[in-house]
Structure formats: C-alpha cells, structure tokens
Design a protein around this motif. Structure first.
Motif, PDB file in Angstrom:
ATOM      1  N   ALA A  76       0.866  -0.681   0.269  1.00 52.55           N
ATOM      2  CA  ALA A  76       0.255  -0.116  -0.066  1.00 52.55           C
ATOM      3  C   ALA A  76       0.710   0.980  -0.090  1.00 52.55           C
ATOM      4  O   ALA A  76       2.011   1.490   0.650  1.00 52.55           O
ATOM      5  CB  ALA A  76      -0.435   0.113   1.191  1.00 52.55           C
ATOM      6  N   ALA A  77       0.192   2.151  -0.748  1.00 50.07           N
ATOM      7  CA  ALA A  77       1.144   3.203  -0.704  1.00 50.07           C
ATOM      8  C   ALA A  77       1.531   3.588   0.711  1.00 50.07           C
ATOM      9  O   ALA A  77       3.128   4.277   0.255  1.00 50.07           O
ATOM     10  CB  ALA A  77       0.438   4.594  -1.121  1.00 50.07           C
ATOM     11  N   SER A  78       1.133   3.958   1.388  1.00 48.89           N
ATOM     12  CA  SER A  78       1.372   4.363   3.203  1.00 48.89           C
ATOM     13  C   SER A  78       2.416   3.561   4.360  1.00 48.89           C
ATOM     14  O   SER A  78       2.511   3.888   5.295  1.00 48.89           O
ATOM     15  CB  SER A  78       0.361   4.738   3.956  1.00 48.89           C
ATOM     16  N   ASP A  79       2.567   2.272   3.103  1.00 48.48           N
ATOM     17  CA  ASP A  79       3.613   0.767   4.034  1.00 48.48           C
ATOM     18  C   ASP A  79       4.434   1.468   3.444  1.00 48.48           C
ATOM     19  O   ASP A  79       4.554   0.610   3.416  1.00 48.48           O
ATOM     20  CB  ASP A  79       2.571  -0.029   3.715  1.00 48.48           C
ATOM     21  N   ARG A  80       5.486   1.817   4.373  1.00 47.06           N
ATOM     22  CA  ARG A  80       6.842   2.336   3.824  1.00 47.06           C
ATOM     23  C   ARG A  80       6.720   0.935   4.536  1.00 47.06           C
ATOM     24  O   ARG A  80       8.414   0.420   3.614  1.00 47.06           O
ATOM     25  CB  ARG A  80       7.136   3.508   3.983  1.00 47.06           C
ATOM     26  N   TYR A  89       8.108   3.839  -3.825  1.00 42.03           N
ATOM     27  CA  TYR A  89       7.928   5.717  -3.254  1.00 42.03           C
ATOM     28  C   TYR A  89       7.373   6.623  -4.156  1.00 42.03           C
ATOM     29  O   TYR A  89       7.267   7.444  -3.489  1.00 42.03           O
ATOM     30  CB  TYR A  89      10.339   5.797  -2.283  1.00 42.03           C
ATOM     31  N   ASP A  90       7.103   6.388  -5.386  1.00 42.89           N
ATOM     32  CA  ASP A  90       6.779   7.439  -6.148  1.00 42.89           C
ATOM     33  C   ASP A  90       5.468   7.713  -5.398  1.00 42.89           C
ATOM     34  O   ASP A  90       4.649   6.831  -5.191  1.00 42.89           O
ATOM     35  CB  ASP A  90       5.885   7.092  -7.373  1.00 42.89           C
ATOM     36  N   GLY A  91       5.478   9.337  -5.443  1.00 40.32           N
ATOM     37  CA  GLY A  91       4.424   9.576  -4.542  1.00 40.32           C
ATOM     38  C   GLY A  91       4.512   9.312  -2.860  1.00 40.32           C
ATOM     39  O   GLY A  91       3.856  10.366  -2.097  1.00 40.32           O
ATOM     40  N   TYR A  92       5.370   8.579  -2.483  1.00 43.29           N
ATOM     41  CA  TYR A  92       5.280   9.191  -0.555  1.00 43.29           C
ATOM     42  C   TYR A  92       6.154  10.328  -0.329  1.00 43.29           C
ATOM     43  O   TYR A  92       6.744  11.763  -0.937  1.00 43.29           O
ATOM     44  CB  TYR A  92       6.830   8.745  -0.446  1.00 43.29           C
ATOM     45  N   GLY A  93       4.740  10.510   0.968  1.00 41.52           N
ATOM     46  CA  GLY A  93       5.070  12.213   1.637  1.00 41.52           C
ATOM     47  C   GLY A  93       4.345  12.747   0.989  1.00 41.52           C
ATOM     48  O   GLY A  93       3.707  14.655   1.419  1.00 41.52           O
ATOM     49  N   ASN A  95       0.965  13.214   0.966  1.00 39.44           N
ATOM     50  CA  ASN A  95      -0.123  14.095   1.922  1.00 39.44           C
ATOM     51  C   ASN A  95       0.364  13.967   3.592  1.00 39.44           C
ATOM     52  O   ASN A  95      -0.256  13.279   4.691  1.00 39.44           O
ATOM     53  CB  ASN A  95      -1.353  12.493   1.783  1.00 39.44           C
ATOM     54  N   LEU A  96       1.578  13.572   4.192  1.00 30.95           N
ATOM     55  CA  LEU A  96       1.912  13.463   5.069  1.00 30.95           C
ATOM     56  C   LEU A  96       2.547  14.867   5.831  1.00 30.95           C
ATOM     57  O   LEU A  96       3.397  15.641   4.752  1.00 30.95           O
ATOM     58  CB  LEU A  96       3.227  12.557   4.885  1.00 30.95           C
ATOM     59  N   GLN A  97       2.558  15.012   7.077  1.00 33.49           N
ATOM     60  CA  GLN A  97       2.834  16.340   7.337  1.00 33.49           C
ATOM     61  C   GLN A  97       4.695  15.583   8.399  1.00 33.49           C
ATOM     62  O   GLN A  97       3.798  14.569   9.701  1.00 33.49           O
ATOM     63  CB  GLN A  97       1.966  17.034   8.353  1.00 33.49           C
ATOM     64  N   GLY A  98       5.191  16.156   8.737  1.00 34.29           N
ATOM     65  CA  GLY A  98       6.409  15.579   9.613  1.00 34.29           C
ATOM     66  C   GLY A  98       7.067  14.823   9.069  1.00 34.29           C
ATOM     67  O   GLY A  98       6.755  14.453   7.961  1.00 34.29           O
ATOM     68  N   ILE A  99       8.572  14.328   9.801  1.00 27.77           N
ATOM     69  CA  ILE A  99       9.045  12.796   8.865  1.00 27.77           C
ATOM     70  C   ILE A  99       8.872  12.006   9.683  1.00 27.77           C
ATOM     71  O   ILE A  99       8.632  12.017  11.026  1.00 27.77           O
ATOM     72  CB  ILE A  99      10.485  13.790   9.398  1.00 27.77           C
ATOM     73  N   ARG A 100       8.234  10.960   9.210  1.00 24.38           N
ATOM     74  CA  ARG A 100       8.394   9.515  10.435  1.00 24.38           C
ATOM     75  C   ARG A 100       8.830   8.682   9.680  1.00 24.38           C
ATOM     76  O   ARG A 100       9.809   8.370   8.523  1.00 24.38           O
ATOM     77  CB  ARG A 100       7.360   9.065   9.345  1.00 24.38           C
TER      78      ARG A 100
END
Length: 162
Positions: A76-80, A89-93, A95-100
């Motif tokens: 899944a796109a959110s399952d890094r 990794y294409d498109g990662y980050g 919709n994310l705020q902050g570093i994870r």
C-alpha cells in the motif's frame, strides 16, 4: 638660552576625543551590519537537518532493488515498511506532515519538516527509458519566517542491472 617651547610627546585631549568618536561610529556601523545579516540569515542547523533527511531518504530508496521479483506483493502507498522496489517510493510524502520513520511513526522534533519523493522512468545516454529511473527527494520546512531556507532537492538515478 633655554628653549621655552618644548614639544610635548603624545596626543591632546581634543585629538583623543575625536579618535574615540571615529572609532565609536565605525563600531556602531559594523554592529548594525552584523545584526541585519544575522537577522536575515538562515539557521544552519535547519539546513543541515534538511540535508540529512534528504540524504537518508535517498539512501533508503537507492538500497532497494530496481524491479519487483515475481511473487512479491505490491505494498500500500502508506506502508513504507513493506516497500520493496525503488518505484514503490513514487509519491511518498505527498499527504504527510512531518518526518516519519520506516514504520510510519512521527519522529519527535521533526514536525516542521516535510519530504516528498518522485520516481519516474527516464532515458540516459546508452540506457533506454525502460531501464532507468530518476529519483527526486525534496525536503521543505514549514513556517512563516522569511529567513527559512529554500527546499533541499536531491536527484539520483537508478538503472536496471539486468
């Protein structure tokens, strides 16, 4: 006959006061320039943190295989944590705020920073477009301070080893 006009060695009080005024004006000008420069300069710690985030993300991506092995599931796109290829990794980050971290947990102290990744097929000299990927990692810091640094952008390329 004695010489009644002796030359005195040293400076007069007037000369001393004039010299102090000139030095004071020069120092005041230097302090004003220093203050203005410091106020408008970017905090080097922020820039170093942005560079470290971008470098670590790029290193993580480049360590993944170029292509998916047969039988490997598409994460899944959110399952890094389960990303298994560079293209995952294409498109990662976006919709994310902050570093994870890899598991998706927000890292304390890095809430103001954001990372975005783009992975696209590209053509390189003597390498067809189907066998080369261009990876762009962009790190930004949010805030309203006009002295915040510009985004840090790292670009890397990965080719198919087969």
């Amino acid at each position: 006959m004695l010489n009644r006009h002796r030359r005195s060695a040293g400076v007069t009080l007037v000369e001393l006061i004039v010299a102090l005024v000139i030095i004071g004006v020069a120092l005041a000008g230097m302090v004003a320039v220093y203050t203005a420069t410091t106020r408008s300069s970017t905090d080097p710690v922020i820039v170093q943190q942005m560079e470290a985030i971008a470098d670590n993300m790029m290193e993580e991506i480049l360590m993944k295989p170029y292509a998916r092995q047969s039988g490997m599931p598409v994460p899944a796109a959110s399952d890094r944590a389960n990303y298994s290829t560079v293209s995952d990794y294409d498109g990662y980050g976006a919709n994310l705020q902050g570093i994870r971290d890899v598991e998706g947990n927000q890292i304390p102290g890095l809430e103001r920073y954001n990372v975005a990744v783009s992975v696209k097929a590209t053509s390189l000299t003597n390498v067809p477009g189907a066998d080369a990927l261009r990876i762009v990692v962009t790190v930004t810091v949010s805030g309203t301070d006009p002295a915040l640094p510009k985004p840090i952008v790292l670009t890397g390329w990965r080719t198919n080893p087969s």
